[in-house]
Scaffold this motif. Structure first.
Motif, PDB file in Angstrom:
ATOM      1  N   VAL A  44       0.806  -1.217   0.000  1.00 36.48           N
ATOM      2  CA  VAL A  44       0.000   0.000   0.000  1.00 36.48           C
ATOM      3  C   VAL A  44       0.847   1.280   0.000  1.00 36.48           C
ATOM      4  O   VAL A  44       0.407   2.299  -0.511  1.00 36.48           O
ATOM      5  CB  VAL A  44      -1.026   0.002   1.168  1.00 36.48           C
ATOM      6  CG1 VAL A  44      -0.380   0.349   2.491  1.00 36.48           C
ATOM      7  CG2 VAL A  44      -2.196   0.925   0.891  1.00 36.48           C
ATOM      8  N   ILE A  45       2.075   1.210   0.510  1.00 33.99           N
ATOM      9  CA  ILE A  45       2.916   2.412   0.468  1.00 33.99           C
ATOM     10  C   ILE A  45       3.727   2.489  -0.824  1.00 33.99           C
ATOM     11  O   ILE A  45       4.318   3.517  -1.124  1.00 33.99           O
ATOM     12  CB  ILE A  45       3.855   2.517   1.690  1.00 33.99           C
ATOM     13  CG1 ILE A  45       4.844   1.363   1.740  1.00 33.99           C
ATOM     14  CG2 ILE A  45       3.062   2.666   2.969  1.00 33.99           C
ATOM     15  CD1 ILE A  45       5.941   1.526   2.783  1.00 33.99           C
ATOM     16  N   SER A  46       3.743   1.422  -1.587  1.00 29.26           N
ATOM     17  CA  SER A  46       4.545   1.360  -2.798  1.00 29.26           C
ATOM     18  C   SER A  46       3.745   1.791  -4.023  1.00 29.26           C
ATOM     19  O   SER A  46       2.557   1.499  -4.124  1.00 29.26           O
ATOM     20  CB  SER A  46       5.064  -0.072  -3.000  1.00 29.26           C
ATOM     21  OG  SER A  46       5.920  -0.434  -1.942  1.00 29.26           O
ATOM     22  N   GLY A  47       4.437   2.476  -4.925  1.00 28.45           N
ATOM     23  CA  GLY A  47       3.809   2.888  -6.174  1.00 28.45           C
ATOM     24  C   GLY A  47       4.743   3.752  -6.988  1.00 28.45           C
ATOM     25  O   GLY A  47       5.683   4.358  -6.457  1.00 28.45           O
ATOM     26  N   GLN A  52      -1.359   7.421  -6.843  1.00 26.10           N
ATOM     27  CA  GLN A  52      -1.961   7.649  -5.532  1.00 26.10           C
ATOM     28  C   GLN A  52      -1.955   6.370  -4.705  1.00 26.10           C
ATOM     29  O   GLN A  52      -2.051   5.273  -5.240  1.00 26.10           O
ATOM     30  CB  GLN A  52      -3.393   8.167  -5.683  1.00 26.10           C
ATOM     31  CG  GLN A  52      -3.482   9.555  -6.296  1.00 26.10           C
ATOM     32  CD  GLN A  52      -2.749  10.610  -5.491  1.00 26.10           C
ATOM     33  OE1 GLN A  52      -2.846  10.673  -4.262  1.00 26.10           O
ATOM     34  NE2 GLN A  52      -1.984  11.445  -6.186  1.00 26.10           N
ATOM     35  N   ARG A  53      -1.839   6.521  -3.401  1.00 26.27           N
ATOM     36  CA  ARG A  53      -1.863   5.382  -2.486  1.00 26.27           C
ATOM     37  C   ARG A  53      -3.256   5.246  -1.877  1.00 26.27           C
ATOM     38  O   ARG A  53      -4.003   6.220  -1.783  1.00 26.27           O
ATOM     39  CB  ARG A  53      -0.835   5.537  -1.356  1.00 26.27           C
ATOM     40  CG  ARG A  53       0.607   5.798  -1.788  1.00 26.27           C
ATOM     41  CD  ARG A  53       1.094   4.847  -2.874  1.00 26.27           C
ATOM     42  NE  ARG A  53       2.526   4.892  -3.055  1.00 26.27           N
ATOM     43  CZ  ARG A  53       3.162   5.626  -3.961  1.00 26.27           C
ATOM     44  NH1 ARG A  53       2.487   6.396  -4.796  1.00 26.27           N
ATOM     45  NH2 ARG A  53       4.471   5.577  -4.061  1.00 26.27           N
ATOM     46  N   ASN A  54      -3.602   4.057  -1.454  1.00 28.75           N
ATOM     47  CA  ASN A  54      -4.891   3.802  -0.821  1.00 28.75           C
ATOM     48  C   ASN A  54      -4.719   4.020   0.681  1.00 28.75           C
ATOM     49  O   ASN A  54      -4.473   3.083   1.437  1.00 28.75           O
ATOM     50  CB  ASN A  54      -5.364   2.376  -1.122  1.00 28.75           C
ATOM     51  CG  ASN A  54      -6.736   2.090  -0.545  1.00 28.75           C
ATOM     52  OD1 ASN A  54      -7.252   2.821   0.293  1.00 28.75           O
ATOM     53  ND2 ASN A  54      -7.334   0.998  -0.989  1.00 28.75           N
ATOM     54  N   TRP A  55      -4.867   5.278   1.108  1.00 26.99           N
ATOM     55  CA  TRP A  55      -4.649   5.616   2.513  1.00 26.99           C
ATOM     56  C   TRP A  55      -5.736   5.039   3.412  1.00 26.99           C
ATOM     57  O   TRP A  55      -5.496   4.778   4.588  1.00 26.99           O
ATOM     58  CB  TRP A  55      -4.508   7.125   2.691  1.00 26.99           C
ATOM     59  CG  TRP A  55      -3.273   7.638   2.014  1.00 26.99           C
ATOM     60  CD1 TRP A  55      -3.204   8.574   1.027  1.00 26.99           C
ATOM     61  CD2 TRP A  55      -1.922   7.233   2.267  1.00 26.99           C
ATOM     62  NE1 TRP A  55      -1.895   8.767   0.651  1.00 26.99           N
ATOM     63  CE2 TRP A  55      -1.091   7.951   1.400  1.00 26.99           C
ATOM     64  CE3 TRP A  55      -1.326   6.317   3.141  1.00 26.99           C
ATOM     65  CZ2 TRP A  55       0.300   7.794   1.378  1.00 26.99           C
ATOM     66  CZ3 TRP A  55       0.054   6.166   3.122  1.00 26.99           C
ATOM     67  CH2 TRP A  55       0.851   6.901   2.248  1.00 26.99           C
TER      68      TRP A  55
END
Length: 176
Positions: A44-47, A52-55
Protein backbone atom coordinates in the motif's frame (compact mmCIF):
# COMPACT_ATOMS: atom_id res chain seq x y z
CA UNK A 1 -40.37 19.97 2.25
CA UNK A 2 -38.54 19.97 5.61
CA UNK A 3 -39.33 16.28 6.20
CA UNK A 4 -38.08 15.43 2.71
CA UNK A 5 -34.71 17.12 3.35
CA UNK A 6 -34.42 15.37 6.69
CA UNK A 7 -35.16 11.98 5.12
CA UNK A 8 -32.76 12.68 2.26
CA UNK A 9 -29.94 13.62 4.66
CA UNK A 10 -30.72 10.58 6.81
CA UNK A 11 -30.75 8.28 3.77
CA UNK A 12 -27.49 9.72 2.40
CA UNK A 13 -25.82 9.45 5.80
CA UNK A 14 -26.86 5.81 6.19
CA UNK A 15 -25.86 5.07 2.58
CA UNK A 16 -22.38 6.62 2.96
CA UNK A 17 -21.93 4.91 6.34
CA UNK A 18 -22.97 1.55 4.87
CA UNK A 19 -20.71 2.12 1.89
CA UNK A 20 -17.73 2.94 4.14
CA UNK A 21 -18.45 -0.13 6.28
CA UNK A 22 -18.67 -2.43 3.24
CA UNK A 23 -15.39 -1.00 1.90
CA UNK A 24 -13.70 -1.81 5.21
CA UNK A 25 -15.22 -5.29 5.21
CA UNK A 26 -13.62 -5.75 1.78
CA UNK A 27 -10.24 -5.15 3.46
CA UNK A 28 -10.70 -7.93 6.04
CA UNK A 29 -9.07 -10.50 3.76
CA UNK A 30 -5.91 -8.38 3.86
CA UNK A 31 -5.48 -8.80 7.65
CA UNK A 32 -6.39 -12.46 8.21
CA UNK A 33 -2.80 -13.70 8.34
CA UNK A 34 0.50 -12.19 9.37
CA UNK A 35 1.86 -12.65 5.83
CA UNK A 36 -1.16 -10.95 4.25
CA UNK A 37 -0.95 -8.03 6.69
CA UNK A 38 2.73 -7.40 6.02
CA UNK A 39 2.36 -7.84 2.25
CA UNK A 40 -0.47 -5.31 2.31
CA UNK A 41 1.61 -2.88 4.39
CA UNK A 42 4.48 -2.96 1.91
CA UNK A 43 2.12 -2.95 -1.07
CA UNK A 44 0.00 0.00 0.00
CA UNK A 45 2.92 2.41 0.47
CA UNK A 46 4.55 1.36 -2.80
CA UNK A 47 3.81 2.89 -6.17
CA UNK A 48 5.29 4.63 -9.17
CA UNK A 49 5.73 8.39 -9.35
CA UNK A 50 2.31 10.03 -9.62
CA UNK A 51 0.44 6.92 -8.39
CA UNK A 52 -1.96 7.65 -5.53
CA UNK A 53 -1.86 5.38 -2.49
CA UNK A 54 -4.89 3.80 -0.82
CA UNK A 55 -4.65 5.62 2.51
CA UNK A 56 -7.96 4.16 3.68
CA UNK A 57 -6.47 0.67 3.39
CA UNK A 58 -3.26 1.87 5.07
CA UNK A 59 -5.29 3.21 8.02
CA UNK A 60 -7.25 -0.05 8.21
CA UNK A 61 -4.05 -2.02 8.87
CA UNK A 62 -3.30 -0.13 12.08
CA UNK A 63 -4.81 -0.22 15.55
CA UNK A 64 -6.36 3.20 16.36
CA UNK A 65 -3.61 3.89 18.93
CA UNK A 66 -0.72 2.74 16.70
CA UNK A 67 2.45 4.74 16.27
CA UNK A 68 4.97 4.92 13.46
CA UNK A 69 8.41 5.78 14.81
CA UNK A 70 11.38 6.54 12.59
CA UNK A 71 14.69 6.80 14.41
CA UNK A 72 16.39 10.07 13.51
CA UNK A 73 19.47 12.05 14.47
CA UNK A 74 18.67 15.34 16.17
CA UNK A 75 20.66 18.56 15.69
CA UNK A 76 23.17 17.43 18.33
CA UNK A 77 23.79 14.19 16.41
CA UNK A 78 21.98 12.09 19.02
CA UNK A 79 19.74 9.28 17.84
CA UNK A 80 16.14 9.67 18.95
CA UNK A 81 12.71 8.60 17.76
CA UNK A 82 9.96 10.63 16.18
CA UNK A 83 6.41 9.55 17.14
CA UNK A 84 3.75 9.76 14.45
CA UNK A 85 0.12 8.70 14.40
CA UNK A 86 -1.06 6.98 11.23
CA UNK A 87 -2.62 10.25 10.05
CA UNK A 88 0.60 12.15 10.90
CA UNK A 89 2.59 9.69 8.77
CA UNK A 90 0.20 10.13 5.84
CA UNK A 91 0.52 13.91 6.18
CA UNK A 92 4.33 13.84 6.42
CA UNK A 93 5.21 11.12 3.90
CA UNK A 94 2.18 10.74 1.61
CA UNK A 95 2.94 13.57 -0.78
CA UNK A 96 6.61 12.60 -1.12
CA UNK A 97 5.78 8.96 -1.87
CA UNK A 98 3.55 10.04 -4.75
CA UNK A 99 5.81 12.81 -6.06
CA UNK A 100 9.00 10.74 -6.07
CA UNK A 101 7.80 7.17 -6.50
CA UNK A 102 8.57 4.66 -3.79
CA UNK A 103 8.70 0.89 -3.53
CA UNK A 104 9.65 -0.85 -0.32
CA UNK A 105 10.38 -4.56 -0.55
CA UNK A 106 10.89 -6.98 2.31
CA UNK A 107 14.08 -8.99 1.75
CA UNK A 108 14.30 -10.86 5.06
CA UNK A 109 12.15 -11.46 8.13
CA UNK A 110 12.65 -12.72 11.66
CA UNK A 111 9.42 -13.34 13.56
CA UNK A 112 8.87 -13.96 17.27
CA UNK A 113 5.43 -14.64 18.71
CA UNK A 114 3.95 -15.28 22.11
CA UNK A 115 0.20 -15.79 22.38
CA UNK A 116 -1.56 -12.98 20.51
CA UNK A 117 1.51 -10.73 20.13
CA UNK A 118 4.12 -10.85 17.40
CA UNK A 119 7.35 -8.93 16.84
CA UNK A 120 8.77 -8.86 13.31
CA UNK A 121 12.19 -7.61 12.29
CA UNK A 122 11.57 -6.95 8.59
CA UNK A 123 14.61 -5.97 6.55
CA UNK A 124 13.69 -3.80 3.57
CA UNK A 125 15.09 -2.27 0.42
CA UNK A 126 13.64 0.93 -1.03
CA UNK A 127 13.44 1.89 -4.70
CA UNK A 128 11.97 4.86 -6.60
CA UNK A 129 10.53 2.61 -9.32
CA UNK A 130 9.87 -1.08 -9.94
CA UNK A 131 12.34 -0.72 -12.82
CA UNK A 132 15.24 0.14 -10.46
CA UNK A 133 17.82 -2.57 -9.81
CA UNK A 134 19.75 -0.89 -6.99
CA UNK A 135 17.97 0.30 -3.83
CA UNK A 136 18.53 3.89 -2.73
CA UNK A 137 18.01 2.86 0.89
CA UNK A 138 17.85 -0.19 3.15
CA UNK A 139 16.89 -0.64 6.76
CA UNK A 140 14.91 -2.61 9.30
CA UNK A 141 11.27 -2.20 10.30
CA UNK A 142 10.52 -3.44 13.81
CA UNK A 143 6.79 -4.20 13.55
CA UNK A 144 4.65 -5.11 16.54
CA UNK A 145 1.34 -6.81 15.78
CA UNK A 146 -1.69 -8.13 17.65
CA UNK A 147 -3.85 -11.06 16.55
CA UNK A 148 -7.19 -10.39 18.27
CA UNK A 149 -8.71 -13.66 17.03
CA UNK A 150 -10.56 -12.08 14.11
CA UNK A 151 -7.77 -10.10 12.41
CA UNK A 152 -4.21 -8.82 12.69
CA UNK A 153 -3.55 -5.25 13.83
CA UNK A 154 -0.30 -3.36 13.36
CA UNK A 155 0.32 -1.82 16.79
CA UNK A 156 3.57 0.01 16.01
CA UNK A 157 6.31 0.28 13.44
CA UNK A 158 9.72 1.44 14.64
CA UNK A 159 12.47 1.68 12.03
CA UNK A 160 15.96 2.76 11.22
CA UNK A 161 17.84 3.14 7.97
CA UNK A 162 21.13 1.52 7.20
CA UNK A 163 24.14 3.84 7.10
CA UNK A 164 27.92 3.48 6.86
CA UNK A 165 28.21 3.68 10.64
CA UNK A 166 25.17 1.41 11.11
CA UNK A 167 25.25 -1.41 8.53
CA UNK A 168 22.58 -4.12 8.67
CA UNK A 169 23.96 -7.15 10.56
CA UNK A 170 24.28 -10.34 8.49
CA UNK A 171 21.68 -12.17 10.62
CA UNK A 172 19.05 -9.72 9.26
CA UNK A 173 20.01 -10.20 5.60
CA UNK A 174 18.97 -12.99 3.22
CA UNK A 175 21.26 -16.01 3.10
CA UNK A 176 22.90 -16.30 -0.30
Amino acid sequence: MGNFKFLLVLFLGVSFSSMAQSQKEAYLDKVQTLDDTLATLYGVISGEKGEQRNWELFQFLFHPDAKLMPSVKNQKGQVTARYLSVDDYIGVAGKSLVENGFFETEIHRITDSFGPITQVFSTYESFRSKKDDIPFMRGINSIQLLDDGSRWWIMNIYWTQESEENPIPKKYLPKH
